[in-house]
Scaffold this active site. Structure first.
Site, PDB file in Angstrom:
ATOM      1  N   ARG A  34      44.256  47.819  46.113  1.00  0.00           N
ATOM      2  CA  ARG A  34      45.526  48.170  45.458  1.00  0.00           C
ATOM      3  C   ARG A  34      45.391  49.487  44.687  1.00  0.00           C
ATOM      4  O   ARG A  34      44.377  49.728  44.033  1.00  0.00           O
ATOM      5  CB  ARG A  34      45.983  47.040  44.546  1.00  0.00           C
ATOM      6  CG  ARG A  34      46.393  45.817  45.363  1.00  0.00           C
ATOM      7  CD  ARG A  34      47.276  44.856  44.596  1.00  0.00           C
ATOM      8  NE  ARG A  34      47.724  43.790  45.486  1.00  0.00           N
ATOM      9  CZ  ARG A  34      48.872  43.804  46.165  1.00  0.00           C
ATOM     10  NH1 ARG A  34      49.704  44.828  46.035  1.00  0.00           N
ATOM     11  NH2 ARG A  34      49.198  42.805  46.963  1.00  0.00           N
ATOM     12  N   ASP A  35      46.431  50.326  44.796  1.00  0.00           N
ATOM     13  CA  ASP A  35      46.466  51.592  44.073  1.00  0.00           C
ATOM     14  C   ASP A  35      46.519  51.306  42.574  1.00  0.00           C
ATOM     15  O   ASP A  35      47.214  50.402  42.125  1.00  0.00           O
ATOM     16  CB  ASP A  35      47.687  52.408  44.514  1.00  0.00           C
ATOM     17  CG  ASP A  35      47.582  53.864  44.098  1.00  0.00           C
ATOM     18  OD1 ASP A  35      47.439  54.721  44.994  1.00  0.00           O
ATOM     19  OD2 ASP A  35      47.649  54.150  42.882  1.00  0.00           O
ATOM     20  N   ILE A  36      45.806  52.105  41.811  1.00  0.00           N
ATOM     21  CA  ILE A  36      45.742  51.899  40.360  1.00  0.00           C
ATOM     22  C   ILE A  36      47.078  52.235  39.679  1.00  0.00           C
ATOM     23  O   ILE A  36      47.352  51.738  38.592  1.00  0.00           O
ATOM     24  CB  ILE A  36      44.583  52.750  39.766  1.00  0.00           C
ATOM     25  CG1 ILE A  36      44.115  52.185  38.434  1.00  0.00           C
ATOM     26  CG2 ILE A  36      44.952  54.210  39.654  1.00  0.00           C
ATOM     27  CD1 ILE A  36      42.793  52.765  37.953  1.00  0.00           C
ATOM     28  N   ASN A  97      48.286  61.847  52.610  1.00  0.00           N
ATOM     29  CA  ASN A  97      48.349  63.226  52.125  1.00  0.00           C
ATOM     30  C   ASN A  97      47.072  63.961  52.501  1.00  0.00           C
ATOM     31  O   ASN A  97      45.984  63.382  52.459  1.00  0.00           O
ATOM     32  CB  ASN A  97      48.515  63.238  50.605  1.00  0.00           C
ATOM     33  CG  ASN A  97      49.811  62.584  50.169  1.00  0.00           C
ATOM     34  OD1 ASN A  97      50.856  62.817  50.784  1.00  0.00           O
ATOM     35  ND2 ASN A  97      49.765  61.761  49.131  1.00  0.00           N
ATOM     36  N   GLU A 105      45.165  64.139  46.193  1.00  0.00           N
ATOM     37  CA  GLU A 105      44.446  64.071  44.912  1.00  0.00           C
ATOM     38  C   GLU A 105      42.983  63.679  45.132  1.00  0.00           C
ATOM     39  O   GLU A 105      42.089  64.231  44.497  1.00  0.00           O
ATOM     40  CB  GLU A 105      45.140  63.034  44.011  1.00  0.00           C
ATOM     41  CG  GLU A 105      44.508  62.792  42.670  1.00  0.00           C
ATOM     42  CD  GLU A 105      45.134  61.588  41.963  1.00  0.00           C
ATOM     43  OE1 GLU A 105      44.421  60.949  41.182  1.00  0.00           O
ATOM     44  OE2 GLU A 105      46.325  61.296  42.209  1.00  0.00           O
ATOM     45  N   VAL A 106      42.752  62.723  46.006  1.00  0.00           N
ATOM     46  CA  VAL A 106      41.391  62.213  46.226  1.00  0.00           C
ATOM     47  C   VAL A 106      40.925  62.642  47.626  1.00  0.00           C
ATOM     48  O   VAL A 106      41.540  62.250  48.631  1.00  0.00           O
ATOM     49  CB  VAL A 106      41.350  60.674  46.104  1.00  0.00           C
ATOM     50  CG1 VAL A 106      39.919  60.174  46.326  1.00  0.00           C
ATOM     51  CG2 VAL A 106      41.863  60.225  44.742  1.00  0.00           C
ATOM     52  N   HIS A 110      42.686  58.465  52.950  1.00  0.00           N
ATOM     53  CA  HIS A 110      43.320  57.194  52.601  1.00  0.00           C
ATOM     54  C   HIS A 110      44.737  57.202  53.140  1.00  0.00           C
ATOM     55  O   HIS A 110      45.414  58.229  53.133  1.00  0.00           O
ATOM     56  CB  HIS A 110      43.328  56.935  51.093  1.00  0.00           C
ATOM     57  CG  HIS A 110      43.810  58.083  50.269  1.00  0.00           C
ATOM     58  ND1 HIS A 110      43.053  59.205  50.039  1.00  0.00           N
ATOM     59  CD2 HIS A 110      44.986  58.286  49.611  1.00  0.00           C
ATOM     60  CE1 HIS A 110      43.735  60.044  49.291  1.00  0.00           C
ATOM     61  NE2 HIS A 110      44.915  59.522  49.025  1.00  0.00           N
ATOM     62  N   HIS A 112      48.302  55.426  52.363  1.00  0.00           N
ATOM     63  CA  HIS A 112      49.063  54.613  51.413  1.00  0.00           C
ATOM     64  C   HIS A 112      49.954  53.675  52.218  1.00  0.00           C
ATOM     65  O   HIS A 112      50.711  54.127  53.072  1.00  0.00           O
ATOM     66  CB  HIS A 112      49.994  55.480  50.559  1.00  0.00           C
ATOM     67  CG  HIS A 112      49.315  56.497  49.687  1.00  0.00           C
ATOM     68  ND1 HIS A 112      49.211  56.362  48.322  1.00  0.00           N
ATOM     69  CD2 HIS A 112      48.726  57.688  49.983  1.00  0.00           C
ATOM     70  CE1 HIS A 112      48.591  57.416  47.815  1.00  0.00           C
ATOM     71  NE2 HIS A 112      48.295  58.243  48.803  1.00  0.00           N
TER      72      HIS A 112
END
Ligand code: 5GP
Length: 127
Positions: A34-36, A97, A105-106, A110, A112
């Site tokens: 799960r995304d923070i 992304n 960002e990371v 990944h 989403h």
């Protein structure tokens, strides 16, 4: 082109067990958690365990086994969350992304998987 993978990125630390995560699914080659900072009631990140920066890196250089495993993991997460489109009218959005224009960002690939409410237009029109 050569992809430069930074093994100090936050998802590499999650994969090494240095940072906790809320795991939804773990397979041989993939992890979903799960995304923070969730953008919807369900917001899960699906990542390969291998050191891939972004989707094109993965698509061009991952093994067939990794690609199959990752793709199946996305499907399994949708199934586990109960958001597969159907008579219930549910559904979800997949988004990955990449790079500066993608506002990644990371720097570990990944996807989403976002679901649980109507998600609106995919991209806001330019102003
Ligand atoms: P990006 O902008 O790179 O596509 O998305 C990175 C995502 O990672 C963001 O949605 C952000 O909330 C999430 N994120 C950043 N740090 C962490 C963390 O330590 N744990 C989890 N679970 N998600 C994180």
């Amino acid at each position: 082109m050569a992809y430069n993978y930074d093994d100090q990125n936050i998802f590499a630390k999650i994969l090494r067990g240095e940072i906790p995560n809320n795991t939804v699914l773990e397979t041989e080659h993939s992890l979903a958690f799960r995304d923070i900072a969730p953008q919807a009631p369900d917001h899960v990140l699906v990542i390969p365990k291998g050191a891939y920066v972004c989707f094109d890196h993965f698509a061009l250089e991952a093994s067939d086994a990794e690609i199959v495993d990752f793709t199946r993991a996305v499907g399994e997460v949708a199934k586990q969350l109960g958001v597969q489109p159907g008579e219930s009218g549910a559904g979800y959005r997949l988004l990955s992304n990449a790079g500066d224009d993608g506002v990644q960002e990371v720097p570990h690939l990944h996807v989403h998987l976002v679901a649980g409410r109507p998600l609106g237009r995919m991209i806001q029109p330019a102003r």
